[in-house]
Design a protein around this motif. Structure first.
Motif, PDB file in Angstrom:
ATOM      1  N   TYR A  89       0.797  -1.035   0.041  1.00 18.69           N
ATOM      2  CA  TYR A  89       0.010   0.009  -0.028  1.00 18.69           C
ATOM      3  C   TYR A  89       0.849   1.248  -0.015  1.00 18.69           C
ATOM      4  O   TYR A  89       1.723   1.342   0.802  1.00 18.69           O
ATOM      5  CB  TYR A  89      -0.968   0.047   1.298  1.00 18.69           C
ATOM      6  CG  TYR A  89      -1.591   1.258   1.385  1.00 18.69           C
ATOM      7  CD1 TYR A  89      -2.824   1.635   0.691  1.00 18.69           C
ATOM      8  CD2 TYR A  89      -1.303   2.349   2.143  1.00 18.69           C
ATOM      9  CE1 TYR A  89      -3.547   2.727   0.534  1.00 18.69           C
ATOM     10  CE2 TYR A  89      -1.927   3.554   2.381  1.00 18.69           C
ATOM     11  CZ  TYR A  89      -3.102   3.823   1.548  1.00 18.69           C
ATOM     12  OH  TYR A  89      -3.968   4.862   1.529  1.00 18.69           O
ATOM     13  N   TYR A  99       2.027  -5.793   3.432  1.00 24.79           N
ATOM     14  CA  TYR A  99       1.202  -6.354   4.430  1.00 24.79           C
ATOM     15  C   TYR A  99       1.259  -7.924   4.009  1.00 24.79           C
ATOM     16  O   TYR A  99       1.546  -8.549   3.118  1.00 24.79           O
ATOM     17  CB  TYR A  99      -0.273  -6.247   4.159  1.00 24.79           C
ATOM     18  CG  TYR A  99      -0.831  -4.775   4.776  1.00 24.79           C
ATOM     19  CD1 TYR A  99      -1.181  -4.693   5.865  1.00 24.79           C
ATOM     20  CD2 TYR A  99      -0.484  -3.673   3.953  1.00 24.79           C
ATOM     21  CE1 TYR A  99      -1.438  -3.374   6.586  1.00 24.79           C
ATOM     22  CE2 TYR A  99      -0.923  -2.550   4.438  1.00 24.79           C
ATOM     23  CZ  TYR A  99      -1.286  -2.298   5.887  1.00 24.79           C
ATOM     24  OH  TYR A  99      -1.874  -1.165   6.130  1.00 24.79           O
ATOM     25  N   ASP A 102      -3.489  -9.229   7.055  1.00 22.68           N
ATOM     26  CA  ASP A 102      -4.043  -8.022   7.743  1.00 22.68           C
ATOM     27  C   ASP A 102      -2.865  -7.365   8.511  1.00 22.68           C
ATOM     28  O   ASP A 102      -3.093  -6.301   9.202  1.00 22.68           O
ATOM     29  CB  ASP A 102      -5.208  -8.413   8.621  1.00 22.68           C
ATOM     30  CG  ASP A 102      -4.756  -9.428   9.717  1.00 22.68           C
ATOM     31  OD1 ASP A 102      -3.614 -10.179   9.801  1.00 22.68           O
ATOM     32  OD2 ASP A 102      -5.592  -9.713  10.829  1.00 22.68           O
ATOM     33  N   GLU A 117      -1.775  -2.919  12.107  1.00 18.66           N
ATOM     34  CA  GLU A 117      -2.939  -3.860  11.621  1.00 18.66           C
ATOM     35  C   GLU A 117      -3.805  -3.284  10.916  1.00 18.66           C
ATOM     36  O   GLU A 117      -4.390  -2.059  11.097  1.00 18.66           O
ATOM     37  CB  GLU A 117      -3.558  -4.356  13.023  1.00 18.66           C
ATOM     38  CG  GLU A 117      -4.623  -5.261  12.900  1.00 18.66           C
ATOM     39  CD  GLU A 117      -5.288  -5.819  14.179  1.00 18.66           C
ATOM     40  OE1 GLU A 117      -6.039  -6.776  13.884  1.00 18.66           O
ATOM     41  OE2 GLU A 117      -4.922  -5.432  15.296  1.00 18.66           O
ATOM     42  N   LYS A 118      -4.366  -3.861   9.777  1.00 24.81           N
ATOM     43  CA  LYS A 118      -5.205  -3.146   8.911  1.00 24.81           C
ATOM     44  C   LYS A 118      -6.541  -3.748   9.322  1.00 24.81           C
ATOM     45  O   LYS A 118      -7.074  -4.895   9.636  1.00 24.81           O
ATOM     46  CB  LYS A 118      -5.202  -4.099   7.361  1.00 24.81           C
ATOM     47  CG  LYS A 118      -6.024  -3.398   6.415  1.00 24.81           C
ATOM     48  CD  LYS A 118      -6.011  -4.260   5.021  1.00 24.81           C
ATOM     49  CE  LYS A 118      -4.650  -3.844   4.494  1.00 24.81           C
ATOM     50  NZ  LYS A 118      -4.620  -4.543   3.128  1.00 24.81           N
ATOM     51  N   LYS A 119      -7.354  -2.463   9.791  1.00 26.75           N
ATOM     52  CA  LYS A 119      -8.531  -2.532  10.552  1.00 26.75           C
ATOM     53  C   LYS A 119      -9.718  -3.071   9.720  1.00 26.75           C
ATOM     54  O   LYS A 119     -10.753  -3.912  10.477  1.00 26.75           O
ATOM     55  CB  LYS A 119      -8.952  -1.138  11.054  1.00 26.75           C
ATOM     56  CG  LYS A 119      -8.072  -0.546  12.169  1.00 26.75           C
ATOM     57  CD  LYS A 119      -7.813  -1.571  13.184  1.00 26.75           C
ATOM     58  CE  LYS A 119      -6.827  -0.859  14.261  1.00 26.75           C
ATOM     59  NZ  LYS A 119      -6.436  -1.854  15.468  1.00 26.75           N
ATOM     60  N   GLU A 120      -9.720  -2.918   8.428  1.00 28.00           N
ATOM     61  CA  GLU A 120     -10.895  -3.493   7.723  1.00 28.00           C
ATOM     62  C   GLU A 120     -11.110  -5.063   7.806  1.00 28.00           C
ATOM     63  O   GLU A 120     -12.168  -5.862   7.396  1.00 28.00           O
ATOM     64  CB  GLU A 120     -10.720  -3.240   6.027  1.00 28.00           C
ATOM     65  CG  GLU A 120      -9.529  -3.829   5.653  1.00 28.00           C
ATOM     66  CD  GLU A 120      -9.445  -3.167   4.193  1.00 28.00           C
ATOM     67  OE1 GLU A 120      -9.591  -1.980   4.172  1.00 28.00           O
ATOM     68  OE2 GLU A 120      -9.150  -3.971   3.121  1.00 28.00           O
ATOM     69  N   PHE A 121     -10.039  -5.934   8.264  1.00 32.31           N
ATOM     70  CA  PHE A 121     -10.005  -7.255   8.643  1.00 32.31           C
ATOM     71  C   PHE A 121     -10.546  -7.861   9.963  1.00 32.31           C
ATOM     72  O   PHE A 121     -11.049  -8.759  10.217  1.00 32.31           O
ATOM     73  CB  PHE A 121      -8.697  -7.875   8.365  1.00 32.31           C
ATOM     74  CG  PHE A 121      -8.505  -8.131   6.735  1.00 32.31           C
ATOM     75  CD1 PHE A 121      -9.159  -8.734   6.099  1.00 32.31           C
ATOM     76  CD2 PHE A 121      -7.172  -7.152   6.405  1.00 32.31           C
ATOM     77  CE1 PHE A 121      -8.617  -8.796   4.596  1.00 32.31           C
ATOM     78  CE2 PHE A 121      -6.871  -7.193   5.062  1.00 32.31           C
ATOM     79  CZ  PHE A 121      -7.545  -8.193   4.247  1.00 32.31           C
ATOM     80  N   SER A 122     -10.497  -6.721  10.855  1.00 23.54           N
ATOM     81  CA  SER A 122     -10.803  -7.043  12.447  1.00 23.54           C
ATOM     82  C   SER A 122     -12.241  -7.231  12.363  1.00 23.54           C
ATOM     83  O   SER A 122     -12.968  -6.732  11.867  1.00 23.54           O
ATOM     84  CB  SER A 122     -10.452  -5.859  13.082  1.00 23.54           C
ATOM     85  OG  SER A 122      -8.936  -5.712  12.959  1.00 23.54           O
TER      86      SER A 122
END
Length: 122
Positions: A89, A99, A102, A117-122
């Motif tokens: 990214y 990455y 995530d 940490e990529k929040k869209e996966f959480s």
């Protein structure tokens, strides 16, 4: 062995009965033949996936709170492989986050990384 008017199974060589376009005498022979044909490609994919999973686990273990600064040498000591990642990214400031699914990292200065940490996966 089959006579001249019969086809032979591509895996075991026995006579094939049934449809004219049939290539294997059974599902087992078909699966065995395909598994052998795809073995090398599947092994490479398994090795790559194992490295990616290990990288993700290392990042996750070192970053329990979602954002942390770590030394490159600590990542290497844990077995992290910088050559394997799933995504890059690029920010507007042309910084590149890499990455492993995530879990990401960004080099902030020589020898130092920020783990995110990529929040869209959480």
């Amino acid at each position: 062995m089959p006579n001249d008017s019969q086809k032979a199974c591509q895996e075991c060589g026995t006579s094939i009965h049934g449809r004219e376009d049939k290539k294997f005498c059974s599902e087992q022979c078909k699966n065995t033949w395909n598994n052998r044909r795809n073995r090398a490609a599947n092994a490479a994919i398994r090795r790559t996936n194992a490295i990616l999973r290990k990288n993700r686990r290392i990042l996750l273990d070192m970053n329990p709170t979602g954002k942390k600064k770590v030394k490159r040498e600590d990542l290497i000591r844990a077995g992290f492989d910088f050559n394997y990642f799933t995504e890059v990214y690029q920010t507007k400031k042309e910084q590149e986050y890499r990455y492993c699914y995530d879990q990401g990292y960004l080099e902030i200065s020589p020898g130092w990384y920020i783990l995110v940490e990529k929040k869209e996966f959480s």
